[in-house]
Structure formats: C-alpha cells, structure tokens
Motif scaffolding. Structure first.
Motif, PDB file in Angstrom:
ATOM      1  N   LEU A 218       0.814  -1.217   0.000  1.00 47.20           N
ATOM      2  CA  LEU A 218       0.000   0.000   0.000  1.00 47.20           C
ATOM      3  C   LEU A 218       0.845   1.264   0.000  1.00 47.20           C
ATOM      4  CD1 LEU A 218      -2.863   1.343   0.356  1.00 47.20           C
ATOM      5  CD2 LEU A 218      -2.324   1.354   2.802  1.00 47.20           C
ATOM      6  N   ILE A 219       1.886   1.293   0.774  1.00 50.07           N
ATOM      7  CA  ILE A 219       2.607   2.555   0.946  1.00 50.07           C
ATOM      8  C   ILE A 219       3.464   2.948  -0.248  1.00 50.07           C
ATOM      9  CG2 ILE A 219       2.534   2.514   3.455  1.00 50.07           C
ATOM     10  CD1 ILE A 219       5.452   1.648   3.425  1.00 50.07           C
ATOM     11  N   THR A 220       3.510   2.099  -1.251  1.00 48.05           N
ATOM     12  CA  THR A 220       4.201   2.507  -2.479  1.00 48.05           C
ATOM     13  C   THR A 220       3.489   3.701  -3.110  1.00 48.05           C
ATOM     14  OG1 THR A 220       2.939   0.947  -3.836  1.00 48.05           O
ATOM     15  CG2 THR A 220       5.056   0.183  -2.950  1.00 48.05           C
ATOM     16  N   ARG A 221       2.249   3.944  -2.685  1.00 46.80           N
ATOM     17  CA  ARG A 221       1.462   5.061  -3.226  1.00 46.80           C
ATOM     18  C   ARG A 221       1.794   6.397  -2.566  1.00 46.80           C
ATOM     19  NH1 ARG A 221      -4.324   1.963  -2.891  1.00 46.80           N
ATOM     20  NH2 ARG A 221      -3.655   0.118  -3.998  1.00 46.80           N
ATOM     21  N   LEU A 222       2.520   6.362  -1.458  1.00 39.88           N
ATOM     22  CA  LEU A 222       2.847   7.611  -0.782  1.00 39.88           C
ATOM     23  C   LEU A 222       3.861   8.399  -1.611  1.00 39.88           C
ATOM     24  CD1 LEU A 222       1.432   6.104   1.589  1.00 39.88           C
ATOM     25  CD2 LEU A 222       3.013   7.267   3.081  1.00 39.88           C
ATOM     26  N   PRO A 223       3.823   9.716  -1.498  1.00 37.32           N
ATOM     27  CA  PRO A 223       4.740  10.552  -2.284  1.00 37.32           C
ATOM     28  C   PRO A 223       6.204  10.272  -1.955  1.00 37.32           C
ATOM     29  CG  PRO A 223       3.125  11.913  -1.094  1.00 37.32           C
ATOM     30  CD  PRO A 223       2.943  10.508  -0.645  1.00 37.32           C
TER      31      PRO A 223
END
Length: 117
Positions: free
Chosen positions: A23-28
C-alpha cells in the motif's frame, strides 16, 4: 508449538506487513524518509516483537514483548490514518488492512490476557 512461526498471530502480522508495504508505495516520494519510513518501522515491529517475546524464557517477558507489538500496531494504525488525512491514500484502500489489523489486535489482547492469568 515448535516455533513462533506456528503462532497464527505472527503469521497474520506478517501478512499485515506485506499488505502495508504494498500500500505505501502510493505515498509521495518526498515522504520516503518521513511518514513512509515510520509506517514501515511500526509495521515490521509487530511480528518482530511477537517473535522476540516468544524466544524469551519467561511469561512476563513474553507478555511485555506482546504489549510492545500491540503498541506498534496502534502506532501503525495511527500513521495510516494520518496518511488518509493527508490524502496520500484513500480510506477504501485501507479496508483489508484495517480488518487484518483488528484481527491481530484481538489476538494480541487475548494472548496477553492468557499469559497474565
């Protein structure tokens, strides 16, 4: 039980880590050393503390490490909510993670309670 790997709570917390990392691959990118790093650390801490506590020879130590794992779980839940509040991820994206997180939380609470009896 031969190993901490046999613990369902450890297995589910490992699944949780995997889902969080995906999921956190989507964070900037500019959050790489900020919120992203914090989320990763708190997620990894959950199964790590379950495993370390299992390796202790005393129930009291094991219970303490499970409490630390639970604290890391709460920290992670909070960090993911911050990511939602900052519009880095959508609430709907957290549905499966929230369900698994709640399941791990209940299992940790139950195991802690059992060890303290």
């Amino acid at each position: 039980m031969n190993s901490y790997r046999d613990l369902i709570v450890w297995q589910k917390s490992m699944d949780l880590v995997t889902k969080i990392y995906q999921l956190i691959t989507r964070l900037p990118n500019d959050e790489k050393f900020g919120l992203t790093s914090q989320i990763k650390r708190s997620a990894v801490s959950i199964p790590s503390n379950i495993a370390e506590g299992y390796g202790r020879n005393y129930k009291k130590d094991y219970s303490r490490f499970l409490q630390i794992a639970r604290g890391s779980l709460y920290e992670n839940q909070t960090q993911l909510e911050i990511a939602v509040n900052l519009s880095f991820i959508e609430t709907d994206d957290l549905k499966e993670i929230k369900e698994l997180s709640l399941e791990v939380e209940k299992m940790l609470n139950s195991l802690i309670k059992k060890l303290e009896e």
